[in-house]
Design an enzyme around this catalytic site. Structure first.
Site, mmCIF file in Angstrom:
data_model
loop_
_atom_site.group_PDB
_atom_site.id
_atom_site.type_symbol
_atom_site.label_atom_id
_atom_site.label_comp_id
_atom_site.label_asym_id
_atom_site.label_seq_id
_atom_site.Cartn_x
_atom_site.Cartn_y
_atom_site.Cartn_z
ATOM 1 N N TYR A 145 0.826 -1.208 0.000
ATOM 2 C CA TYR A 145 0.000 0.000 0.000
ATOM 3 C C TYR A 145 0.863 1.263 0.000
ATOM 4 C CZ TYR A 145 -4.709 -1.898 0.876
ATOM 5 O OH TYR A 145 -5.928 -2.503 0.776
ATOM 6 N N LYS A 195 3.285 -15.341 2.095
ATOM 7 C CA LYS A 195 3.462 -16.056 0.824
ATOM 8 C C LYS A 195 4.964 -16.332 0.685
ATOM 9 C CE LYS A 195 1.787 -17.731 -3.029
ATOM 10 N NZ LYS A 195 0.890 -18.920 -3.068
ATOM 11 N N ASP A 227 -2.924 -18.291 0.308
ATOM 12 C CA ASP A 227 -3.952 -18.978 -0.476
ATOM 13 C C ASP A 227 -4.614 -20.065 0.366
ATOM 14 O OD1 ASP A 227 -1.493 -20.273 -0.515
ATOM 15 O OD2 ASP A 227 -1.624 -20.918 -2.605
ATOM 16 N N ASP A 251 -6.180 -7.006 4.204
ATOM 17 C CA ASP A 251 -7.346 -6.353 3.602
ATOM 18 C C ASP A 251 -8.296 -7.420 3.072
ATOM 19 O OD1 ASP A 251 -8.961 -4.278 2.478
ATOM 20 O OD2 ASP A 251 -8.048 -4.693 0.526
ATOM 21 N N ASP A 255 -12.003 -9.042 4.986
ATOM 22 C CA ASP A 255 -13.326 -9.031 4.353
ATOM 23 C C ASP A 255 -13.905 -10.437 4.345
ATOM 24 O OD1 ASP A 255 -13.355 -6.309 3.729
ATOM 25 O OD2 ASP A 255 -14.131 -6.668 1.706
#
Ligand code: IPM
Ligand code: MG
Length: 370
Positions: A145, A195, A227, A251, A255
């Site tokens: 970001y 990751k 994942d 983020d 959600d």
């Protein structure tokens, strides 16, 4: 008059349903102050599209100054279709990123807890989500970001969009420490999501989180690729207690986690780490229902509960407010977003009045017991 114990709180209603859901919470804060339960000075500022309309900037310097001069900031929501075509720098979302950065609020705590009264609201089977109570600790002021280089450049006549994922050791250390510390007051499990099979930033992330974990021998740490974590969250969310991860993964996963509960209108979040904490519902500005008295103010009340707890150390008041929300749910009262067959559907204003009413009843009862 400001006394030494007066705590300054800044309210940022923002856009869409923001002002509606903020109203009953602002009233409650005012009443807490006038009844001398809490000594607070409440101020209000502009942010998002509302600020852009009035000042030409989504995060005016006056708002930043007010926020830095406050103990905590309560933010409702920003954004709306009218602002979607503005240049990047003027978009309401920039204000969110900007205020997080200015406040140094690097740790974003996003609890996803199933309210037993709402177990039918989830799209997942009841047995999968039974007892769901997890916390995503998202790094909020670093990663892709904020990393540079970034931008859209032209290389040999070809346009290229560039962003950079980067994490320094101190950035990873401090967010890991937040995650392990909160885990101690929960079920003492931390899952670090990365990751590391592909990204160097994740290799360092995993190494540093593991090292910090040794300072917390009572907390069990495991690691998961992002994942797999996305899959495990819908397969068996009960395995998670605290998930700690970087800005972008956080983020996305937060959600996903919020949707497990089926009621995004119920979830609050805290962004802490700097001197001033920032508290906001997870839901957005819902422009489609703005101004229609249809919004659910629960997450805004629960954001105030997180503020009372984390920034003001008023844990008792925070718990009472949470119980007030649950009491109203238990009475079968619902806003439209969480309505079920047989529930009594009310608007934002009435929901706010009922939560406030339940709060004072619980508080008076608690006081009577002492
Ligand atoms: C969130 C939002 C923001 C983010 C956007 C609106 C900038 O999605 O708070 O999760 O990506 O952080
Ligand atoms: Mg998001």
């Amino acid at each position: 008059m400001t006394t030494a114990t007066t705590r300054k709180i800044l309210l940022l209603p923002g856009d869409g349903i923001g002002p509606e859901v903020m109203k009953p919470v602002a009233d409650l804060l005012g009443a807490l102050s006038s009844r001398k339960v809490l000594t607070v000075e409440v101020r209000e500022g502009l942010i998002g599209g509302a600020a852009y309309d009035r000042t030409g900037h989504p995060l005016p310097p006056e708002t930043v100054a007010l926020a830095l001069d406050s103990e905590a900031v309560l933010l409702a929501a920003v954004g709306g279709p009218r602002y979607d075509t503005l240049p990047y720098e003027h978009r309401p979302e920039r204000a969110l990123l900007g205020i997080r950065e200015k406040l140094g609020a690097f740790a974003n705590l996003r609890p996803a807890r199933l309210f037993p009264q709402l177990s039918n609201a989830s799209t997942l089977k009841p047995e999968v989500i039974a007892g769901l109570d997890l916390l995503v600790v998202r790094e909020l002021t670093g990663g892709i970001y904020f990393g540079s280089p970034r931008g859209i450049v032209t290389e040999n006549g070809v346009r290229v969009g560039i962003n950079t994922e980067r994490y320094s050791e101190p950035e990873i250390e401090r967010i890991a420490r937040v995650a392990f510390t909160v885990a101690k007051s929960r079920r003492s499990r931390v899952t670090s999501v990365d990751k590391a099979n592909v990204l160097e930033s994740s290799v360092l992330w995993r190494e540093v989180v593991t090292r910090v974990g040794r300072e917390f021998p009572g907390v069990v740490l495991d690691h998961m690729y992002v994942d797999n974590a996305a899959m495990q969250l819908v397969r068996n969310p009960g395995q998670f207690d605290v998930i700690v991860t970087g800005n972008l993964f956080g983020d996305i996963l937060s959600d996903e986690a919020s949707q497990l509960t089926g009621s995004i209108g119920m979830l609050a979040s805290a962004s802490v780490g700097g001197r001033t904490g920032l508290y906001e519902p997870i839901h957005g500005s819902a422009p489609d229902i703005a101004g229609k008295d249809l919004a659910n103010p629960s997450a805004m009340f629960l954001s105030l509960a997180m503020l009372l707890d984390h920034s003001l150390g008023e844990t008792g008041l925070a718990r009472t407010l949470e119980r007030a929300v649950e009491t109203v749910l238990g009475e079968g009262v619902r806003t439209r977003d969480i309505a079920e067959p047989g529930s009594r559907v009310v608007g934002c204003r009435e929901m706010g009045e009922r939560i406030t009413g339940a709060f004072w009843t619980l508080l008076d009862k608690g006081a009577a017991k002492q």
